[in-house]
Write a protein that holds these residues in place. Structure first.
Motif, mmCIF file in Angstrom:
data_model
loop_
_atom_site.group_PDB
_atom_site.id
_atom_site.type_symbol
_atom_site.label_atom_id
_atom_site.label_comp_id
_atom_site.label_asym_id
_atom_site.label_seq_id
_atom_site.Cartn_x
_atom_site.Cartn_y
_atom_site.Cartn_z
ATOM 1 N N LEU A 87 69.245 62.364 -148.763
ATOM 2 C CA LEU A 87 69.254 63.678 -148.121
ATOM 3 C C LEU A 87 70.100 63.735 -146.852
ATOM 4 O O LEU A 87 70.348 64.809 -146.321
ATOM 5 N N TYR A 88 70.545 62.584 -146.366
ATOM 6 C CA TYR A 88 71.384 62.570 -145.167
ATOM 7 C C TYR A 88 72.810 62.984 -145.536
ATOM 8 O O TYR A 88 73.297 62.664 -146.615
ATOM 9 N N PRO A 89 73.495 63.681 -144.622
ATOM 10 C CA PRO A 89 74.867 64.116 -144.918
ATOM 11 C C PRO A 89 75.833 62.935 -145.060
ATOM 12 O O PRO A 89 75.651 61.888 -144.444
ATOM 13 N N VAL A 90 76.840 63.147 -145.888
ATOM 14 C CA VAL A 90 77.865 62.136 -146.119
ATOM 15 C C VAL A 90 78.878 62.195 -144.980
ATOM 16 O O VAL A 90 79.397 63.258 -144.653
ATOM 17 N N VAL A 91 79.141 61.050 -144.364
ATOM 18 C CA VAL A 91 80.122 60.943 -143.286
ATOM 19 C C VAL A 91 81.516 60.838 -143.888
ATOM 20 O O VAL A 91 82.439 61.541 -143.497
ATOM 21 N N THR A 92 81.651 59.946 -144.869
ATOM 22 C CA THR A 92 82.928 59.732 -145.559
ATOM 23 C C THR A 92 82.658 58.962 -146.843
ATOM 24 O O THR A 92 81.547 58.452 -147.043
ATOM 25 N N ILE A 93 83.647 58.885 -147.700
ATOM 26 C CA ILE A 93 83.548 58.060 -148.903
ATOM 27 C C ILE A 93 84.470 56.864 -148.699
ATOM 28 O O ILE A 93 85.665 57.022 -148.447
ATOM 29 N N LEU A 94 83.900 55.672 -148.811
ATOM 30 C CA LEU A 94 84.644 54.429 -148.596
ATOM 31 C C LEU A 94 85.156 53.898 -149.932
ATOM 32 O O LEU A 94 84.419 53.870 -150.925
ATOM 33 N N LYS A 95 86.399 53.483 -149.968
ATOM 34 C CA LYS A 95 87.025 52.987 -151.195
ATOM 35 C C LYS A 95 86.441 51.633 -151.587
ATOM 36 O O LYS A 95 86.042 50.836 -150.729
ATOM 37 N N GLU A 96 86.416 51.385 -152.908
ATOM 38 C CA GLU A 96 85.986 50.080 -153.397
ATOM 39 C C GLU A 96 86.919 49.010 -152.842
ATOM 40 O O GLU A 96 88.126 49.215 -152.761
ATOM 41 N N GLY A 97 86.348 47.900 -152.416
ATOM 42 C CA GLY A 97 87.125 46.817 -151.831
ATOM 43 C C GLY A 97 87.193 46.890 -150.316
ATOM 44 O O GLY A 97 87.680 45.972 -149.674
ATOM 45 N N THR A 98 86.690 47.996 -149.726
ATOM 46 C CA THR A 98 86.691 48.137 -148.270
ATOM 47 C C THR A 98 85.803 47.075 -147.646
ATOM 48 O O THR A 98 84.687 46.825 -148.088
ATOM 49 N N SER A 99 86.298 46.452 -146.598
ATOM 50 C CA SER A 99 85.553 45.436 -145.872
ATOM 51 C C SER A 99 84.735 46.112 -144.772
ATOM 52 O O SER A 99 85.228 46.981 -144.058
ATOM 53 N N LEU A 100 83.464 45.712 -144.647
ATOM 54 C CA LEU A 100 82.537 46.318 -143.689
ATOM 55 C C LEU A 100 81.792 45.243 -142.914
ATOM 56 O O LEU A 100 81.662 44.109 -143.367
ATOM 57 N N LEU A 112 66.196 53.263 -153.324
ATOM 58 C CA LEU A 112 67.315 52.367 -153.015
ATOM 59 C C LEU A 112 67.053 51.636 -151.709
ATOM 60 O O LEU A 112 66.305 52.114 -150.858
ATOM 61 N N ARG A 113 67.686 50.493 -151.550
ATOM 62 C CA ARG A 113 67.659 49.789 -150.270
ATOM 63 C C ARG A 113 68.945 50.147 -149.558
ATOM 64 O O ARG A 113 70.033 50.039 -150.104
ATOM 65 N N TRP A 114 68.819 50.649 -148.307
ATOM 66 C CA TRP A 114 69.959 51.129 -147.517
ATOM 67 C C TRP A 114 70.269 50.133 -146.418
ATOM 68 O O TRP A 114 69.361 49.576 -145.799
ATOM 69 N N ARG A 115 71.552 49.946 -146.156
ATOM 70 C CA ARG A 115 71.996 48.994 -145.129
ATOM 71 C C ARG A 115 72.905 49.704 -144.140
ATOM 72 O O ARG A 115 73.781 50.477 -144.532
ATOM 73 N N ARG A 116 72.676 49.465 -142.862
ATOM 74 C CA ARG A 116 73.521 50.042 -141.815
ATOM 75 C C ARG A 116 74.811 49.240 -141.739
ATOM 76 O O ARG A 116 74.784 48.010 -141.672
ATOM 77 N N VAL A 117 75.948 49.955 -141.781
ATOM 78 C CA VAL A 117 77.253 49.290 -141.791
ATOM 79 C C VAL A 117 78.206 49.977 -140.822
ATOM 80 O O VAL A 117 77.965 51.097 -140.368
ATOM 81 N N GLN A 118 79.313 49.279 -140.561
ATOM 82 C CA GLN A 118 80.395 49.807 -139.730
ATOM 83 C C GLN A 118 81.705 49.335 -140.354
ATOM 84 O O GLN A 118 81.805 48.201 -140.814
ATOM 85 N N THR A 119 82.694 50.219 -140.367
ATOM 86 C CA THR A 119 84.002 49.809 -140.886
ATOM 87 C C THR A 119 84.598 48.776 -139.948
ATOM 88 O O THR A 119 84.267 48.728 -138.758
ATOM 89 N N GLU A 120 85.470 47.932 -140.481
ATOM 90 C CA GLU A 120 86.083 46.852 -139.694
ATOM 91 C C GLU A 120 86.786 47.371 -138.444
ATOM 92 O O GLU A 120 86.745 46.735 -137.399
ATOM 93 N N PHE A 124 84.073 54.245 -138.453
ATOM 94 C CA PHE A 124 82.903 54.862 -139.080
ATOM 95 C C PHE A 124 81.715 53.926 -139.036
ATOM 96 O O PHE A 124 81.852 52.717 -139.199
ATOM 97 N N GLU A 125 80.536 54.519 -138.851
ATOM 98 C CA GLU A 125 79.284 53.773 -138.895
ATOM 99 C C GLU A 125 78.254 54.652 -139.572
ATOM 100 O O GLU A 125 78.220 55.856 -139.367
ATOM 101 N N GLY A 126 77.415 54.038 -140.402
ATOM 102 C CA GLY A 126 76.379 54.792 -141.099
ATOM 103 C C GLY A 126 75.611 53.886 -142.041
ATOM 104 O O GLY A 126 75.523 52.674 -141.818
ATOM 105 N N TRP A 127 75.078 54.491 -143.110
ATOM 106 C CA TRP A 127 74.223 53.779 -144.054
ATOM 107 C C TRP A 127 74.783 53.903 -145.470
ATOM 108 O O TRP A 127 75.261 54.967 -145.859
ATOM 109 N N VAL A 128 74.722 52.806 -146.234
ATOM 110 C CA VAL A 128 75.171 52.789 -147.625
ATOM 111 C C VAL A 128 74.096 52.120 -148.484
ATOM 112 O O VAL A 128 73.253 51.376 -147.982
ATOM 113 N N ALA A 129 74.147 52.401 -149.779
ATOM 114 C CA ALA A 129 73.244 51.732 -150.722
ATOM 115 C C ALA A 129 73.648 50.264 -150.806
ATOM 116 O O ALA A 129 74.790 49.927 -151.084
ATOM 117 N N GLU A 130 72.696 49.395 -150.515
ATOM 118 C CA GLU A 130 72.967 47.959 -150.404
ATOM 119 C C GLU A 130 73.420 47.333 -151.724
ATOM 120 O O GLU A 130 74.152 46.339 -151.735
#
Length: 137
Positions: A87-100, A112-120, A124-130
């Protein structure tokens, strides 16, 4: 004891009187004693009761991030959300292979299990499905 306490005690006495066995000379029943404990004052948050252990200050530490890569999206990419859940808004869509950088804190929500991540690059910082993260090699 205040007015409320007096009324409570009176109510208990009246209520207990209804359960007293009627006097029967031919029966000899044991008499049970009931105790009523009234709490007259609750501890205030600034003064916890003495039987509770005093909290020890926890050391402040910066969570150590683990380097992860997005995988298993079938080329669609992974939605980075503001919070851990669908239900949280989408910040951005990260491409497959993106390093975080993936932080150790994770939350379970919406099946789902959600993990807090940040782009290299830190953009961007937020949560993704682990389940779409794999350790970077």
């Amino acid at each position: 004891m205040g007015m409320a306490g007096g009324l409570l005690a009176l109510g208990l006495c009246i209520g207990l009187a209804k359960f007293r066995p009627a006097a029967r000379p031919h029966l000899s029943l044991p008499v049970a004693t009931a105790r009523v404990i009234l709490i007259t004052r609750l501890p205030t948050p600034s003064h916890p009761p003495s039987f509770l252990p005093s909290p020890s200050p926890s050391p402040t530490r910066t969570p150590r991030a683990q380097r992860m890569v997005i995988t298993g999206t079938g080329g669609i990419g992974l939605r980075l959300r503001k919070g851990p859940g669908l239900l949280y808004p989408v910040v951005t869509i990260l491409k497959e292979g993106t390093s975080l950088r993936a932080f150790p804190d994770s939350v379970e929500a919406d099946g789902l299990r959600w993990r807090r991540v940040q782009t290299e690059d830190g953009a961007f910082e937020g949560w993704v499905a682990e389940s779409y993260l794999a350790p970077a090699e």
